[in-house]
Design a protein around this motif. Structure first.
Motif, PDB file in Angstrom:
ATOM      1  N   ASP A 145      39.799  20.462 -32.219  1.00  0.00           N
ATOM      2  CA  ASP A 145      40.431  19.733 -31.120  1.00  0.00           C
ATOM      3  C   ASP A 145      41.512  18.828 -31.691  1.00  0.00           C
ATOM      4  O   ASP A 145      41.335  18.211 -32.736  1.00  0.00           O
ATOM      5  CB  ASP A 145      39.406  18.862 -30.389  1.00  0.00           C
ATOM      6  N   VAL A 146      42.621  18.740 -30.974  1.00  0.00           N
ATOM      7  CA  VAL A 146      43.679  17.808 -31.335  1.00  0.00           C
ATOM      8  C   VAL A 146      43.464  16.552 -30.498  1.00  0.00           C
ATOM      9  O   VAL A 146      43.469  16.604 -29.285  1.00  0.00           O
ATOM     10  CB  VAL A 146      45.081  18.415 -31.067  1.00  0.00           C
ATOM     11  N   VAL A 147      43.238  15.431 -31.188  1.00  0.00           N
ATOM     12  CA  VAL A 147      42.866  14.186 -30.518  1.00  0.00           C
ATOM     13  C   VAL A 147      43.949  13.142 -30.762  1.00  0.00           C
ATOM     14  O   VAL A 147      44.427  12.980 -31.882  1.00  0.00           O
ATOM     15  CB  VAL A 147      41.508  13.674 -31.062  1.00  0.00           C
ATOM     16  N   TRP A 148      44.346  12.447 -29.705  1.00  0.00           N
ATOM     17  CA  TRP A 148      45.303  11.355 -29.812  1.00  0.00           C
ATOM     18  C   TRP A 148      44.543  10.044 -29.947  1.00  0.00           C
ATOM     19  O   TRP A 148      43.691   9.724 -29.129  1.00  0.00           O
ATOM     20  CB  TRP A 148      46.204  11.303 -28.581  1.00  0.00           C
ATOM     21  N   HIS A 149      44.821   9.298 -31.013  1.00  0.00           N
ATOM     22  CA  HIS A 149      44.205   7.986 -31.218  1.00  0.00           C
ATOM     23  C   HIS A 149      45.215   6.916 -30.872  1.00  0.00           C
ATOM     24  O   HIS A 149      46.254   6.807 -31.512  1.00  0.00           O
ATOM     25  CB  HIS A 149      43.733   7.806 -32.666  1.00  0.00           C
ATOM     26  N   LYS A 150      44.882   6.158 -29.854  1.00  0.00           N
ATOM     27  CA  LYS A 150      45.771   5.081 -29.414  1.00  0.00           C
ATOM     28  C   LYS A 150      45.640   3.908 -30.379  1.00  0.00           C
ATOM     29  O   LYS A 150      44.540   3.492 -30.723  1.00  0.00           O
ATOM     30  CB  LYS A 150      45.378   4.660 -28.009  1.00  0.00           C
ATOM     31  N   ASN A 151      46.763   3.398 -30.833  1.00  0.00           N
ATOM     32  CA  ASN A 151      46.777   2.266 -31.754  1.00  0.00           C
ATOM     33  C   ASN A 151      47.899   1.340 -31.317  1.00  0.00           C
ATOM     34  O   ASN A 151      49.073   1.630 -31.535  1.00  0.00           O
ATOM     35  CB  ASN A 151      46.990   2.747 -33.189  1.00  0.00           C
ATOM     36  N   VAL A 152      47.547   0.226 -30.702  1.00  0.00           N
ATOM     37  CA  VAL A 152      48.565  -0.683 -30.180  1.00  0.00           C
ATOM     38  C   VAL A 152      49.255  -1.453 -31.295  1.00  0.00           C
ATOM     39  O   VAL A 152      50.346  -1.988 -31.095  1.00  0.00           O
ATOM     40  CB  VAL A 152      47.966  -1.669 -29.153  1.00  0.00           C
ATOM     41  N   ASP A 153      48.647  -1.498 -32.486  1.00  0.00           N
ATOM     42  CA  ASP A 153      49.289  -2.185 -33.599  1.00  0.00           C
ATOM     43  C   ASP A 153      50.429  -1.372 -34.191  1.00  0.00           C
ATOM     44  O   ASP A 153      51.321  -1.911 -34.839  1.00  0.00           O
ATOM     45  CB  ASP A 153      48.273  -2.494 -34.698  1.00  0.00           C
ATOM     46  N   SER A 154      50.408  -0.073 -33.983  1.00  0.00           N
ATOM     47  CA  SER A 154      51.441   0.802 -34.530  1.00  0.00           C
ATOM     48  C   SER A 154      52.682   0.763 -33.643  1.00  0.00           C
ATOM     49  O   SER A 154      52.590   0.632 -32.422  1.00  0.00           O
ATOM     50  CB  SER A 154      50.908   2.231 -34.600  1.00  0.00           C
ATOM     51  N   LEU A 190      36.997  18.811 -35.976  1.00  0.00           N
ATOM     52  CA  LEU A 190      36.247  20.057 -35.989  1.00  0.00           C
ATOM     53  C   LEU A 190      34.768  19.709 -35.853  1.00  0.00           C
ATOM     54  O   LEU A 190      34.219  18.973 -36.669  1.00  0.00           O
ATOM     55  CB  LEU A 190      36.485  20.824 -37.296  1.00  0.00           C
ATOM     56  N   THR A 191      34.134  20.230 -34.809  1.00  0.00           N
ATOM     57  CA  THR A 191      32.720  19.965 -34.574  1.00  0.00           C
ATOM     58  C   THR A 191      31.910  21.138 -35.118  1.00  0.00           C
ATOM     59  O   THR A 191      32.152  22.290 -34.759  1.00  0.00           O
ATOM     60  CB  THR A 191      32.442  19.773 -33.077  1.00  0.00           C
ATOM     61  N   LEU A 192      30.953  20.836 -35.981  1.00  0.00           N
ATOM     62  CA  LEU A 192      30.109  21.856 -36.603  1.00  0.00           C
ATOM     63  C   LEU A 192      28.941  22.193 -35.682  1.00  0.00           C
ATOM     64  O   LEU A 192      28.586  21.417 -34.794  1.00  0.00           O
ATOM     65  CB  LEU A 192      29.602  21.347 -37.948  1.00  0.00           C
ATOM     66  N   ASP A 207      25.824  22.026 -36.125  1.00  0.00           N
ATOM     67  CA  ASP A 207      24.695  21.090 -36.188  1.00  0.00           C
ATOM     68  C   ASP A 207      25.007  19.746 -35.554  1.00  0.00           C
ATOM     69  O   ASP A 207      24.195  18.828 -35.592  1.00  0.00           O
ATOM     70  CB  ASP A 207      24.223  20.895 -37.630  1.00  0.00           C
ATOM     71  N   GLY A 208      26.185  19.609 -34.943  1.00  0.00           N
ATOM     72  CA  GLY A 208      26.547  18.393 -34.225  1.00  0.00           C
ATOM     73  C   GLY A 208      27.437  17.435 -34.995  1.00  0.00           C
ATOM     74  O   GLY A 208      28.045  16.550 -34.414  1.00  0.00           O
ATOM     75  N   ARG A 209      27.506  17.577 -36.311  1.00  0.00           N
ATOM     76  CA  ARG A 209      28.388  16.708 -37.097  1.00  0.00           C
ATOM     77  C   ARG A 209      29.831  17.129 -36.882  1.00  0.00           C
ATOM     78  O   ARG A 209      30.117  18.267 -36.529  1.00  0.00           O
ATOM     79  CB  ARG A 209      28.047  16.797 -38.585  1.00  0.00           C
ATOM     80  N   SER A 210      30.725  16.189 -37.067  1.00  0.00           N
ATOM     81  CA  SER A 210      32.136  16.516 -36.912  1.00  0.00           C
ATOM     82  C   SER A 210      32.910  16.023 -38.121  1.00  0.00           C
ATOM     83  O   SER A 210      32.542  15.040 -38.760  1.00  0.00           O
ATOM     84  CB  SER A 210      32.700  15.909 -35.634  1.00  0.00           C
TER      85      SER A 210
END
Length: 122
Positions: free
Chosen positions: A83-92, A102-104, A106-109
């Motif tokens: 998955d391509v995820v956007w992380h919002k960062n107001v400091d940037s 990437l989600t495996l 067994d649930g770990r990512s």
């Protein structure tokens, strides 16, 4: 030698707060630093992900200190696309950064982002 004698005097003599305050704060600071390093080293392993399309397998290696290593192998068909995820960062200045997740099975990512926070370089 002098630090040892101060420690012995501190533990056995009458409490004298002003004269041993700096020594106590130094011990507390060193203990906090070692505690943080212990947590980081032992609970956050180094991860390596290899997607082998010829063998139709995904190899995930977790490396811990002192030679401890955990190797997991998953079938390529069991893993969904990243998955391509956007992380919002107001400091940037650009407001955030992109990350692959990437989600495996067994649930770990496992997440990876660019070394450079600049959106033009991503």
């Amino acid at each position: 030698m002098q630090a040892g004698s101060i420690l012995i005097n501190y533990l056995t003599a009458e409490p004298s707060w002003p004269s041993h305050f700096a020594f106590g704060m130094l011990i507390t600071l060193v203990a906090a630093i070692f505690g943080c390093l212990f947590t980081w080293v032992f609970f956050i392993p180094s991860k390596k992900l290899v997607i082998d399309t010829a063998a139709q397998a995904v190899h995930v290696t977790y490396r811990y200190p002192f030679g401890f290593r955990q190797d997991d192998v998953f079938a390529l068909g069991d893993i969904s696309p990243p998955d391509v995820v956007w992380h919002k960062n107001v400091d940037s200045a650009e407001g955030g950064f992109w990350e692959l997740k990437l989600t495996l099975p067994d649930g770990r990512s496992i997440t990876r982002s660019s070394v450079s926070p600049s959106l033009t370089k991503q």
